[in-house]
Write an enzyme that holds these catalytic residues in place. Structure first.
Site: not given
Ligand code: RB5
Length: 148
Positions: A8-9, A65-68, A70, A98, A109, A132-133, A136
């Site tokens: 995403d952005h 994405c920002g946090t990974g 989503g 694994h 971010r 084993r992996h 699973r």
């Molecule tokens: C976008 O602002 C942010 O919510 C998205 O990139 C992501 O971090 C969601 O999990």
């Protein structure tokens, strides 16, 4: 090896950096967007990359994405996708050895470009250990069928 990239952005800058790193290594790297700073919805890109990976056996995906978080949640909704959010070099290696992850996810971010590049390299040079992996992973697939 073919690698599909999507973000995403909030992940675009890191996605572009990882894509050019992969291309420089001679990997066939395909950019499925986003290619602008406009706000977009990360599930759309998780869908494109997930579908592309499933359509081409042996290919892998990279989502940012920002946090990974989503992207991880969205990609793992797709039957057959095992998306791993990486947070250090060891998890990058183990995601392949694994979990046989077919998509790796980064928080654009949350990580430096240098770290993300080395984690991607660690993931790509590892191999699935099977045994084993494999059992699973088959159980994960069964869970997926139960909850659909
Ligand atoms: C976008 O602002 C942010 O919510 C998205 O990139 C992501 O971090 C969601 O999990």
């Amino acid at each position: 090896m073919k690698l599909y990239f999507g973000s995403d952005h909030a992940g675009r800058e890191l996605k572009d950096a990882l894509l050019s790193h992969a291309a420089k290594k001679g990997i066939s790297a395909l950019d499925l967007g986003t290619d602008a700073d406009l706000s977009v919805d990360y599930p759309d890109y998780a869908k494109s990359v997930g579908e592309s990976v499933l359509a081409e056996p042996g290919s892998l995906g990279v989502l940012v994405c920002g946090t990974g978080i989503g992207m991880s949640i969205a990609a793992n909704k797709i039957h057959g996708i095992r998306a791993a959010l990486l947070y250090n070099e060891e998890t990058a290696r183990l995601a392949r050895q694994h979990n046989n992850a077919n998509i790796v996810v980064f928080g654009g971010r949350e990580v430096t470009e240098d770290n993300a590049v080395s984690w991607l390299d660690a993931f790509l040079s590892a191999t699935f250990e099977g045994g084993r992996h494999a059992r699973r992973i088959e159980k994960i697939a069964e869970l997926d069928r139960i909850t659909r």
